[in-house]
Enzyme design. Structure first.
Site, mmCIF file in Angstrom:
data_model
loop_
_atom_site.group_PDB
_atom_site.id
_atom_site.type_symbol
_atom_site.label_atom_id
_atom_site.label_comp_id
_atom_site.label_asym_id
_atom_site.label_seq_id
_atom_site.Cartn_x
_atom_site.Cartn_y
_atom_site.Cartn_z
ATOM 1 N N CYS A 56 0.821 -1.225 0.000
ATOM 2 C CA CYS A 56 0.000 0.000 0.000
ATOM 3 C C CYS A 56 0.846 1.262 0.000
ATOM 4 C CB CYS A 56 -0.943 -0.007 1.192
ATOM 5 S SG CYS A 56 -2.178 -1.299 1.057
ATOM 6 N N ASN B 296 -10.008 0.193 0.103
ATOM 7 C CA ASN B 296 -8.550 0.239 0.012
ATOM 8 C C ASN B 296 -8.124 -0.246 -1.383
ATOM 9 O OD1 ASN B 296 -5.807 -0.108 0.225
ATOM 10 N ND2 ASN B 296 -5.869 -1.221 2.170
ATOM 11 N N HIS C 183 -3.094 7.319 3.017
ATOM 12 C CA HIS C 183 -3.542 6.043 2.456
ATOM 13 C C HIS C 183 -4.884 5.691 3.094
ATOM 14 C CE1 HIS C 183 -3.787 1.975 1.194
ATOM 15 N NE2 HIS C 183 -3.503 1.458 2.364
HETATM 16 O O1 UT7 Z 1 -3.493 -1.147 3.636
HETATM 17 C C1 UT7 Z 1 -2.502 -2.034 4.050
HETATM 18 C C2 UT7 Z 1 -2.402 -2.087 5.516
HETATM 19 N N1 UT7 Z 1 -3.612 -2.608 6.108
HETATM 20 C C3 UT7 Z 1 -4.193 -1.952 7.101
HETATM 21 O O2 UT7 Z 1 -3.778 -0.879 7.452
HETATM 22 C C4 UT7 Z 1 -5.354 -2.629 7.799
HETATM 23 C C5 UT7 Z 1 -5.147 -2.595 9.296
HETATM 24 N N2 UT7 Z 1 -6.173 -3.342 10.032
HETATM 25 C C6 UT7 Z 1 -7.451 -2.918 10.106
HETATM 26 O O3 UT7 Z 1 -7.845 -1.948 9.493
HETATM 27 C C7 UT7 Z 1 -8.381 -3.657 11.045
HETATM 28 O O4 UT7 Z 1 -7.634 -4.503 11.875
HETATM 29 C C8 UT7 Z 1 -9.464 -4.501 10.295
HETATM 30 C C9 UT7 Z 1 -10.455 -3.589 9.629
HETATM 31 C C10 UT7 Z 1 -8.816 -5.419 9.278
HETATM 32 C C11 UT7 Z 1 -10.233 -5.347 11.313
HETATM 33 O O5 UT7 Z 1 -10.793 -4.511 12.323
HETATM 34 P P1 UT7 Z 1 -10.547 -4.824 13.861
HETATM 35 O O6 UT7 Z 1 -11.278 -3.809 14.628
HETATM 36 O O7 UT7 Z 1 -9.073 -4.941 14.083
HETATM 37 O O8 UT7 Z 1 -11.287 -6.191 14.028
HETATM 38 P P2 UT7 Z 1 -10.726 -7.583 14.557
HETATM 39 O O9 UT7 Z 1 -9.966 -8.267 13.480
HETATM 40 O O10 UT7 Z 1 -10.054 -7.367 15.871
HETATM 41 O O11 UT7 Z 1 -12.075 -8.352 14.816
HETATM 42 C C12 UT7 Z 1 -13.020 -7.885 15.821
HETATM 43 C C13 UT7 Z 1 -14.257 -8.751 15.733
HETATM 44 C C14 UT7 Z 1 -13.938 -10.241 15.715
HETATM 45 O O12 UT7 Z 1 -14.952 -10.917 16.439
HETATM 46 P P3 UT7 Z 1 -14.673 -11.379 17.958
HETATM 47 O O13 UT7 Z 1 -13.487 -12.301 17.887
HETATM 48 O O14 UT7 Z 1 -14.387 -10.122 18.717
HETATM 49 O O15 UT7 Z 1 -15.962 -12.049 18.323
HETATM 50 C C15 UT7 Z 1 -14.058 -10.619 14.263
HETATM 51 O O16 UT7 Z 1 -14.399 -11.962 14.071
HETATM 52 O O17 UT7 Z 1 -14.948 -8.488 14.506
HETATM 53 C C16 UT7 Z 1 -15.175 -9.713 13.807
HETATM 54 N N3 UT7 Z 1 -15.147 -9.425 12.379
HETATM 55 C C17 UT7 Z 1 -16.242 -9.082 11.678
HETATM 56 N N4 UT7 Z 1 -17.530 -8.945 12.029
HETATM 57 C C18 UT7 Z 1 -18.417 -8.586 11.076
HETATM 58 C C19 UT7 Z 1 -14.073 -9.418 11.537
HETATM 59 N N5 UT7 Z 1 -14.453 -9.073 10.307
HETATM 60 C C20 UT7 Z 1 -15.792 -8.864 10.362
HETATM 61 C C21 UT7 Z 1 -16.745 -8.482 9.384
HETATM 62 N N6 UT7 Z 1 -18.040 -8.359 9.800
HETATM 63 N N7 UT7 Z 1 -16.428 -8.237 8.105
#
Ligand code: UT7
Length: 333
Positions: free
Chosen positions: A117, A287, A257
């Protein structure tokens, strides 16, 4: 006294495919919902290239054609083509060469840059070096990403995040003080454990097994990447701002970004910037990897003025990150 040659962006073209994939449509494909995607990431919809057999160069070509038309550029004038992409049409030849051929560029050297990215930031820094050498006068910088070709639409943790799109820019010498003034860029290979596509390279060439194991898709450990992204994007942006004596008042725009609205907000907060000074269009495109920053600049082009202070900032796979300070090179029309 003549000013040092600087490299400036002197025009922008862009292309996104027509098909719009909304959060509601995604909610019918995987166990997700509009509320989660909007509050956790900030995306409402993304554009997807649905044309069978067409890849990143299809979009890059269209962005370049728009750029040439807008700027009255003849393909013969281009002496270097750089393409930032993690989704090349094929492993080789370079997508830069495929686009150059499609638009009729005959007098240039071409190559691709893969910096995740941060592809745009790294490629603009590269273009700046070539222009400042004095040997290259018209560099064509393309960012083109068909992320939908490497996204697993059964994985809810990654499929809402990405979209397709492309942009093209001319980078030319400037002797009026505008252009790229300073940058901070760095990488840390530790990122290879947290954000990658496992198969399709020389370690794990495509096989029935890699396909069955769904290894030709983006894998991301979101939470870890998030922490690194906030820390490094904010640090690079604040440092480049401070060492050039720029303040929240004298900065016209932060162009970050677009991976997650919460990352953008955290970076802007650490720069003491009010939200009106931050370019944000993640809600429309998601993204698009190396295309996010150019797609913002394209959208805001008419509101930019010659001499505006801009900081462009990114974080991506590698890990790679960086921030560029530039003075904008022309008045928007
Ligand atoms: O561009 C290149 C670099 N990339 C980035 O900068 C991305 C960086 N990371 C992020 O933006 C975030 O970590 C994400 C958007 C990818 C994920 O968000 P998060 O707040 O970190 O969520 P998480 O992975 O910690 O998941 C939280 C909860 C989980 O459920 P539990 O374990 O708390 O019950 C996931 O299973 O959200 C759940 N979850 C979803 N729920 C509904 C994960 N994806 C989804 C979804 N819909 N699509």
């Amino acid at each position: 006294m003549t000013e040092k040659i600087r490299a400036k962006i002197s025009g922008i073209g862009a292309y996104v495919p027509d098909y719009v994939l909304t959060n509601d449509e995604l909610s019918r494909m995987v166990d997700t919902n509009d509320e989660w995607i909007t509050t956790r990431v900030g995306i409402k919809e993304r554009h997807i290239l649905k044309i069978e057999g067409e890849g990143s160069s299809y979009m890059g070509e269209r962005a370049v054609r728009q750029l040439f038309e807008k700027t009255g550029t003849n393909p013969d004038e281009i002496d270097l083509v750089l393409c930032a992409t993690v989704t090349p049409d094929m492993p080789f030849p370079a997508t830069a060469s495929i686009i150059a051929d499609k638009v009729g560029i005959k007098n240039a050297m071409h190559f691709d840059i893969n910096a995740g990215c941060s592809g745009f930031i790294y490629t603009l820094i590269t273009a700046k070096m070539y222009v400042e050498s004095g040997q290259f006068k018209k560099v064509l910088l393309v960012t083109a990403e068909k992320m939908s070709s490497i996204v697993d639409y059964t994985d809810r943790s990654t499929c809402p995040l990405f979209g397709d799109g492309a942009a093209a820019m001319l980078i030319e010498p400037s002797d009026d003080g505008t252009g790229v003034i300073d940058f901070i860029a760095q990488s840390d290979g530790v990122g290879r454990n947290y954000l990658y596509m496992k198969a399709g390279g020389s370690c794990h060439p495509a096989s029935a097994e890699t396909v069955a194991n769904r290894e030709h898709f983006v894998y991301q450990e979101g939470r870890t990447v998030f922490k690194y992204a906030v820390t490094h994007m904010a640090e690079a942006s604040v440092d480049v701002m401070k060492r050039n004596g720029i303040t929240a008042d004298t900065l016209a725009w932060l162009v970050p970004h677009q991976a997650n609205l919460r990352i953008i907000d955290a970076v802007a907060r650490q720069m003491d910037l009010s939200p009106e000074k931050v370019m944000i269009n993640i809600q429309k495109y998601g993204n698009t990897t190396s295309a996010t920053i150019p797609l913002c600049l394209h959208e805001w082009e008419n509101r930019l003025h010659k001499g505006d202070n801009l900081i462009l900032s990114s974080f991506g796979a590698g890990f790679t990150w960086g921030a560029i300070y530039l003075k904008w090179g022309y008045d928007g029309k």
